[in-house]
Write a protein that holds these residues in place. Structure first.
Motif, PDB file in Angstrom:
ATOM      1  N   ASP A 188       0.799  -1.229   0.000  1.00  0.00           N
ATOM      2  CA  ASP A 188       0.000   0.000   0.000  1.00  0.00           C
ATOM      3  C   ASP A 188       0.830   1.277   0.000  1.00  0.00           C
ATOM      4  N   ARG A 189       2.149   1.149   0.224  1.00  0.00           N
ATOM      5  CA  ARG A 189       2.966   2.359   0.345  1.00  0.00           C
ATOM      6  C   ARG A 189       4.424   2.038   0.083  1.00  0.00           C
ATOM      7  N   ILE A 190       5.102   2.933  -0.622  1.00  0.00           N
ATOM      8  CA  ILE A 190       6.549   2.856  -0.782  1.00  0.00           C
ATOM      9  C   ILE A 190       7.132   4.192  -0.366  1.00  0.00           C
ATOM     10  N   ARG A 193       1.205   0.741  -6.857  1.00  0.00           N
ATOM     11  CA  ARG A 193       0.966  -0.055  -8.070  1.00  0.00           C
ATOM     12  C   ARG A 193       0.250   0.768  -9.132  1.00  0.00           C
ATOM     13  N   ALA A 194      -0.622   1.653  -8.714  1.00  0.00           N
ATOM     14  CA  ALA A 194      -1.414   2.440  -9.658  1.00  0.00           C
ATOM     15  C   ALA A 194      -0.541   3.356 -10.509  1.00  0.00           C
ATOM     16  N   TYR A 223       9.854   0.339  -5.269  1.00  0.00           N
ATOM     17  CA  TYR A 223       8.713  -0.574  -5.197  1.00  0.00           C
ATOM     18  C   TYR A 223       9.057  -1.923  -5.838  1.00  0.00           C
ATOM     19  N   PHE A 224       9.654  -1.874  -7.033  1.00  0.00           N
ATOM     20  CA  PHE A 224      10.051  -3.115  -7.707  1.00  0.00           C
ATOM     21  C   PHE A 224      11.008  -3.909  -6.826  1.00  0.00           C
ATOM     22  N   ILE A 232       4.361  -4.532 -14.205  1.00  0.00           N
ATOM     23  CA  ILE A 232       4.655  -3.099 -14.076  1.00  0.00           C
ATOM     24  C   ILE A 232       5.634  -2.616 -15.141  1.00  0.00           C
ATOM     25  N   ALA A 233       6.068  -3.515 -16.034  1.00  0.00           N
ATOM     26  CA  ALA A 233       6.969  -3.130 -17.130  1.00  0.00           C
ATOM     27  C   ALA A 233       6.425  -3.640 -18.458  1.00  0.00           C
TER      28      ALA A 233
END
Length: 239
Positions: free
Chosen positions: A75-77, A94-95, A113-114, A186-187
């Motif tokens: 939920d958070r980075i 993620r969004a 995040y990744f 995500i890529a």
């Protein structure tokens, strides 16, 4: 429980031992073509990765500066000073990847995040397969050279931070992990085949210390010369 999954868990140290552990730390060196494509080539600096194995929570240090670290949850980075002061943060990270393709540049929070979800996944495999909400089924084995590697497909629940909702794991005759297949959503969703090597036993848990992720072609084979991510682990210890 799936019989194959039970054998895999036991080969890697068993759930009884895993459930006794509360934290995993390792020295990490990463590289690969993905980071260059994202405008964030790696510098080869060893970093300390910390993972809390029973929840999706991870941190790496240093990150961006000698006195900084990351803090990852689904939920958070955030990027923080070592004393906890926040340098940058993003809710619902993620969004922020909506519309990304393989060549879309990342910012430091994207990279953090990744790193957070990927290393959390690698340092908790295969035990993440029995976390709440994860569905596991058997799949066709993968033939590699003269060996046939049986496989398990994991379907992860909504809100779970990972490469993709469905991921495939293949195991050798000893039931230790050999290969991990997924799409990097995500890529741009490119298909990857990750091979693992140099398995060690630490505090009763067996895990690979070298990982090499390649582009995967339509036949499921790794594309030679297209190493997207390389990860070397050392000084792994559990608490």
């Amino acid at each position: 429980m799936n019989t194959m999954l039970a054998e895999v868990l036991e080969a890697h140290g068993g759930t009884h031992r895993w459930n006794e552990l509360t934290v995993v730390r390792a020295t990490v060196v990463s590289d690969g073509g993905l980071f260059a494509l994202k405008g964030m080539p790696q510098d080869g600096t060893p970093r300390e990765m910390t993972v809390w194995p029973h929840e999706q929570h991870a941190s790496v240090r240093p990150f961006g500066a000698p006195d900084q670290k990351t803090d990852f949850t689904p939920d958070r980075i955030s990027i923080e000073k070592l004393d906890g002061r926040v340098v940058a943060e993003r809710a619902a990270p993620r969004a922020s990847f909506a519309g990304h393709d393989l060549n879309t540049p990342w910012d430091p929070l994207d990279r953090a995040y990744f790193n957070g979800y990927a290393l959390w996944t690698y340092l908790t495999t295969p035990f993440l397969l029995v976390m709440p909400g994860v569905a596991v089924t058997g799949i066709q084995p993968w033939r590699e050279g003269g060996e046939l590697w049986p496989g398990l497909r994991a379907t992860f629940p909504p809100g779970f931070a990972g490469h993709s909702t469905e991921q495939d794991f293949y195991f050798g005759p000893d039931r230790l992990l050999r290969r991990h297949d997924y799409h990097v959503d995500i890529a741009g969703g490119f298909a990857a085949a990750q091979y693992v090597h140099d398995i060690v036993e630490v505090d009763g848990i067996r895990l690979p210390t070298r990982r090499r992720a390649y582009r995967r072609d339509a036949d499921g084979r790794a594309v030679p010369g297209q190493t997207m991510v390389s990860i070397d682990l050392s000084d792994v210890h559990f608490g």
